[in-house]
Scaffold this active site. Structure first.
Site, PDB file in Angstrom:
ATOM      1  N   HIS A 189       0.867  -1.113   0.034  1.00  0.00           N
ATOM      2  CA  HIS A 189       0.065  -0.077   0.040  1.00  0.00           C
ATOM      3  C   HIS A 189       0.823   1.266   0.028  1.00  0.00           C
ATOM      4  O   HIS A 189       1.897   1.432   0.629  1.00  0.00           O
ATOM      5  CB  HIS A 189      -0.906  -0.085   1.078  1.00  0.00           C
ATOM      6  CG  HIS A 189      -1.945  -0.892   1.015  1.00  0.00           C
ATOM      7  ND1 HIS A 189      -3.133  -0.672   0.529  1.00  0.00           N
ATOM      8  CD2 HIS A 189      -2.157  -2.160   1.372  1.00  0.00           C
ATOM      9  CE1 HIS A 189      -4.136  -1.848   0.396  1.00  0.00           C
ATOM     10  NE2 HIS A 189      -3.338  -2.692   0.994  1.00  0.00           N
TER      11      HIS A 189
ATOM     12  N   LYS B 229     -14.137   3.931   7.359  1.00  0.00           N
ATOM     13  CA  LYS B 229     -14.790   4.974   6.572  1.00  0.00           C
ATOM     14  C   LYS B 229     -16.342   5.017   6.270  1.00  0.00           C
ATOM     15  O   LYS B 229     -16.961   5.853   5.697  1.00  0.00           O
ATOM     16  CB  LYS B 229     -14.044   4.741   5.168  1.00  0.00           C
ATOM     17  CG  LYS B 229     -14.459   5.916   4.269  1.00  0.00           C
ATOM     18  CD  LYS B 229     -13.446   5.723   2.943  1.00  0.00           C
ATOM     19  CE  LYS B 229     -13.517   4.556   2.178  1.00  0.00           C
ATOM     20  NZ  LYS B 229     -14.668   4.770   1.318  1.00  0.00           N
TER      21      LYS B 229
END
Length: 895
Positions: free
Chosen positions: A161, A560
């Site tokens: 990532h 999120k």
């Protein structure tokens, strides 16, 4: 008023440094490297650069210590006063400073580890595996504790990532500096003149300064594989067997190394680098095959060299150490297969049968790497059998020290890494599988060509089969399904595997792993699992593995989705329900934690998080993703890597202690109503923000979210869709990263203040903080997140968007959350209860402020250009990207 004389500047810096309570050795290191950087800036060839850097440094320190609007306004004026070219140079100087401070902190951590090593009564030993084993033995008895220790499993999975903002060239320079700093320590300790070393440090810092901080282009997935390989080569290959050795020394005392070890290898390493294709079109089946090949090349070279080195030292004469019949038979087989080499080795090793065997085994490992079918091993178990033949022969001959010394460490390395080094895991989105299945079903019986996507999906399964055949069954086979929302999503993987190999073909061995990410998916997880284990291929695999099952939980998207507080509680509840279901079904469950580096993505200390988990959700097995800058922070230095593995293993072992399980289950029951209130209130507050009309474009306006996509960080795109109209298309990494860059860190804390207010009972919440590990961990992590925020700078970012309502919501919640965290943790500011961490944050804060002011300047220029439909100024874009890299280095856990 704010232009300081030299005396005033010295006094200001002295007062600032004195307030940080930095250990003397660390303070000396910061001053040394800082002064050498100053020397480099003076010699940079850019007149006045050093003076301008000092001007901004002093202004931000004064603004940080005075906390007056006038001081902050002055710091802003200084940042605005530079030409764009000078602003670039100043941003690079502060970034270089952060790299040096990070190095000093790491060096200080190594000092502390060395001071504690071998001193069980020293500070910090309470979280070691030795202490955990002793406590567990007290609770369950020595035999049961040893059984649990031998079943222990720690499984880090490295991912690519894009949160590691620094280039590999920068990392290499820092590693060289680390070696020089250690030499400098040694010279000072020995009373020698360190001047020559300081000259070499200046040279290295000059290299660091002159190296472009930004990559010219994004790395390919293969580049990412090679970067991660450096961690294996430089630390993990030798650190992991050293951890086993130290643990065995603890268990066996003076007998260690003289008899068979009690420790069984408990570390397994996985990798998504080159295997994770969810939303990354650049990860293809060809890339996956290359990634596995690169990893195999590294481990086979390592095993060959280690075997050869041990063989050269095993000069035991046959008269003193006679070979066993099995060893002699092994020699005959090896000689028949490679007679010329055997003759030469025998000539160099007269009457040294054990040495001869190991040197021949090194040749077989080399042949395996080079794919010489006549000599190569087919799989690691064959090499292990040969090594154990040598070990058994040594034991029978009375040479137990040689049998269980370096040879045992080699055996541990083969058991841990095999021929593949890290198991390459594949991840793909469930929607991609469903789309390809539909295409294949529609095309059944026709001769038409498949789409490029369908061809690629099927080729992945053929690649997995190849890797298993080439490097052994453990090389690949774990297949993660992102956004698992039904049992069919999992069954589709087996259908695709059958399509890939055709009628009568041999399908690869697959462990299909559901990844539950959103709030709704977490709630549905137990039902989906109960259904899928009835599926024939799942049921068959369960029986073949002794009813072992792996389930992955996603921290990023759940946070999120409903906010950090509700996500934390939902993840706990999901783990508790899945663990209870698995226990009832007689399934050996491993929960795979998809944690990121930032707090909004599940970051924070792993050991405290493990000890806060529900009963039976760990049971001696812990698997997690290690991402971005976290990989290098935890595993980049051998001694820090050993300490990290030790701490995590200790927590995993201790998590199943009866006292810990009683504590966690009791707290969950006692504070269930508090949890329900926190969940509902925090989620509603989060929705008030993110579901407000126009939130997504406002978020893109007040943070550098769009510009982050211009950084050449990682191969993976920053978002799934083409716009920021919907947060669903935005990946969790830029969501977290952008809020961190704006010094708001919203993804790590938003909603907690309102949630605590909804409970209202401060005495009850203090009691929860003392008795409820999950709550305590959450509050402490939020404290760390808030410590890296700055309301004054946050306000300037929020002013970039024309939404006073949303800006007010964010700032009010920040103030409320900060107030509550301070009240619950004690002291008069956040992290007062974590002095070492508080010191680290405060040491950086004014310098991060300097870069934030430069970033704000660039962002305002870019926003103004966009508002007038003018093209973006490339110089302003470069300043922004330079500042992003610097802020990431200063804040560290950014994504």
């Amino acid at each position: 008023m704010y232009e300081l004389t030299r005396t005033e500047a010295i006094d200001l810096v002295g007062r600032y440094e004195a307030g940080q309570e930095i250990p003397e050795q660390m303070r000396a290191d910061v001053r040394l490297l800082g002064s050498l950087l100053g020397e480099v800036l003076r010699e940079s060839g850019s007149p006045g650069l050093f003076e301008d850097v000092e001007r901004l440094r002093l202004a931000t320190i004064q603004a940080y210590t005075d906390e007056t609007p006038e001081a902050f306004a002055h710091a802003t004026e200084v940042a605005e006063s530079f030409s764009i070219e000078r602003a670039h140079e100043v941003a690079r100087a502060f970034t270089a400073y952060f790299h040096l401070v990070n190095l000093v902190e790491e060096h200080q951590r190594v000092r502390i580890v060395r001071e504690r090593d071998g001193r069980p009564d020293s500070e910090g030993a309470a979280d070691s595996i030795e202490a955990a084993y002793a406590r567990l033995a007290d609770e369950v008895g020595e035999d049961a504790a040893l059984t649990r220790l031998q079943a222990l499993r720690f499984h880090p999975v490295f991912t690519a990532h894009p949160t590691e903002a620094r280039r590999r060239a920068i990392s290499s320079s820092i590693r060289r500096l680390a070696g020089l700093l250690q030499e400098h320590d040694d010279r000072l300790r020995d009373g020698n003149d360190p001047a020559r070393l300081e000259r070499r440090m200046v040279e290295e810092i000059d290299t660091l300064w002159r190296t472009a901080p930004l990559r010219p282009e994004k790395p390919s997935p293969v580049d990412e594989v090679r970067s991660v390989m450096a961690i294996f080569d430089e630390t993990l290959y030798t650190v992991v067997p050293a951890v086993y050795r130290r643990l065995d020394d603890m268990l066996q005392g003076t007998n260690a190394g003289g008899r068979a070890p009690l420790v069984t290898p408990f570390v397994r390493v996985g990798s998504w680098v080159g295997g994770d294709r969810d939303g990354n079109p650049f990860v293809t089946a060809s890339v996956t095959r290359k990634a596995a090949g690169i990893a195999a090349e590294h481990i086979l070279l390592g095993l060959e060299r280690t075997t050869q080195r041990i063989g050269r030292t095993l000069t035991l004469d046959a008269d003193t150490t006679p070979p066993s019949d099995a060893l002699l038979a092994l020699w005959k087989r090896l000689k028949a297969a490679d007679e010329e080499a055997a003759t030469e080795i025998a000539k160099r090793s007269p009457n040294e049968p054990h040495r001869r065997i190991l040197l021949m085994l090194a040749r077989k490992i080399d042949a395996t790497r080079l794919r010489d079918a006549d000599l190569a091993y087919r799989e690691p178990s064959e090499l292990l059998a040969d090594l154990r033949t040598v070990q058994d022969s040594l034991v029978a001959a009375g040479a137990a020290r040689q049998a269980y010394g370096h040879l045992q460490q080699l055996i541990w390395q083969v058991e841990t890494y095999g021929f593949h080094l890290a198991e390459l895991e594949v991840r793909q989105h469930s929607a991609v599988h469903a789309k390809v299945i539909a295409e294949l079903d529609a095309a059944a019986g026709s001769t038409g060509e498949l789409s490029e996507q369908a061809d690629e999906v099927l080729e992945v399964f053929r690649t997995i089969a190849f890797l298993q055949e080439r490097y052994g069954p453990a090389a690949a086979g774990r297949y993660i399904v992102s956004f698992t929302q039904s049992a069919e999503d999992l069954a589709n993987v087996h259908r695709l595997a059958r399509y890939a190999v055709g009628e009568g073909g041999r399908t690869p061995v697959l462990d299909v792993i559901p990844l539950f990410e959103t709030f709704a998916d977490l709630q549905a997880a137990p039902g989906i699992l109960a259904e899928i284990v009835q599926h024939p291929e799942f049921a068959d695999r369960l029986e073949r593995t002794g009813r072992r099952l792996e389930v992955m939980l996603g921290y990023s998207d759940s946070s999120k989705d409903v906010g950090p507080v509700a996500a934390t509680l939902a993840l706990y509840e999901a783990q508790a329900e899945i663990a209870a279901w698995a226990k009832d079904e007689g399934i050996e469950l491993t929960l795979f934690h998809g944690r990121g580096g930032a707090l909004g993505r599940g970051g924070g200390p792993a050991n405290s998080a493990i000890l806060a988990q529900p009963p039976h959700s760990v049971d001696g097995r812990f698997k997690l993703t290690e991402q971005g800058e976290v990989i290098f922070a935890r595993y980049g230095d051998p001694e820090i890597a050993m300490r990290h593995i030790d701490q995590v293993a200790a927590a995993v072992l201790l998590a199943s202690a009866p006292s810990i399980e009683r504590r966690n289950s009791g707290a969950a029951r006692k504070f269930a109503e508090v949890a329900a209130t926190l969940d509902a209130a925090s989620r509603q507050r989060f929705f008030d923000l993110v579901k407000a009309p126009g939130f997504a474009p406002w978020f893109a306006q007040v943070t550098p979210m769009e510009e982050i996509g211009l950084l050449a960080l990682g191969s993976r795109p920053a978002r799934r869709g083409l716009s920021v109209e919907s947060l669903a298309d935005l990946r969790a990494i830029p969501w977290v990263f952008a809020w961190a860059q704006a010094r708001i860190n919203l993804a790590g804390w938003f909603g907690l203040g309102t949630a605590l207010d909804a409970v209202g009972d401060e005495e009850l919440l203090r009691e929860a903080y003392e008795q409820w590990p999950l709550f305590r961990t959450m509050i402490d992590n939020v404290g760390m997140s808030l410590a890296k925020t700055d309301p004054r700078i946050a306000r300037r970012y929020l002013e970039l968007g024309d939404r006073d309502d949303l800006a007010g919501l964010v700032l009010d919640e920040m103030a409320l959350t900060r107030s509550w965290v301070i009240r619950l943790t004690g002291g008069d500011e956040v992290l007062a209860n974590k002095p070492v961490l508080q010191r680290a944050v405060k040491l950086r804060s004014p310098y991060v402020d300097a870069l934030s002011l430069l970033q704000l300047r660039a962002l305002r220029g870019l926003r103004d250009a966009a508002a007038s439909d003018s093209p973006a100024d490339p110089d302003q874009q470069r300043l922004l990207l330079l500042s992003v890299s610097g802020v990431a280095a200063g804040l560290q856990n950014t994504g």
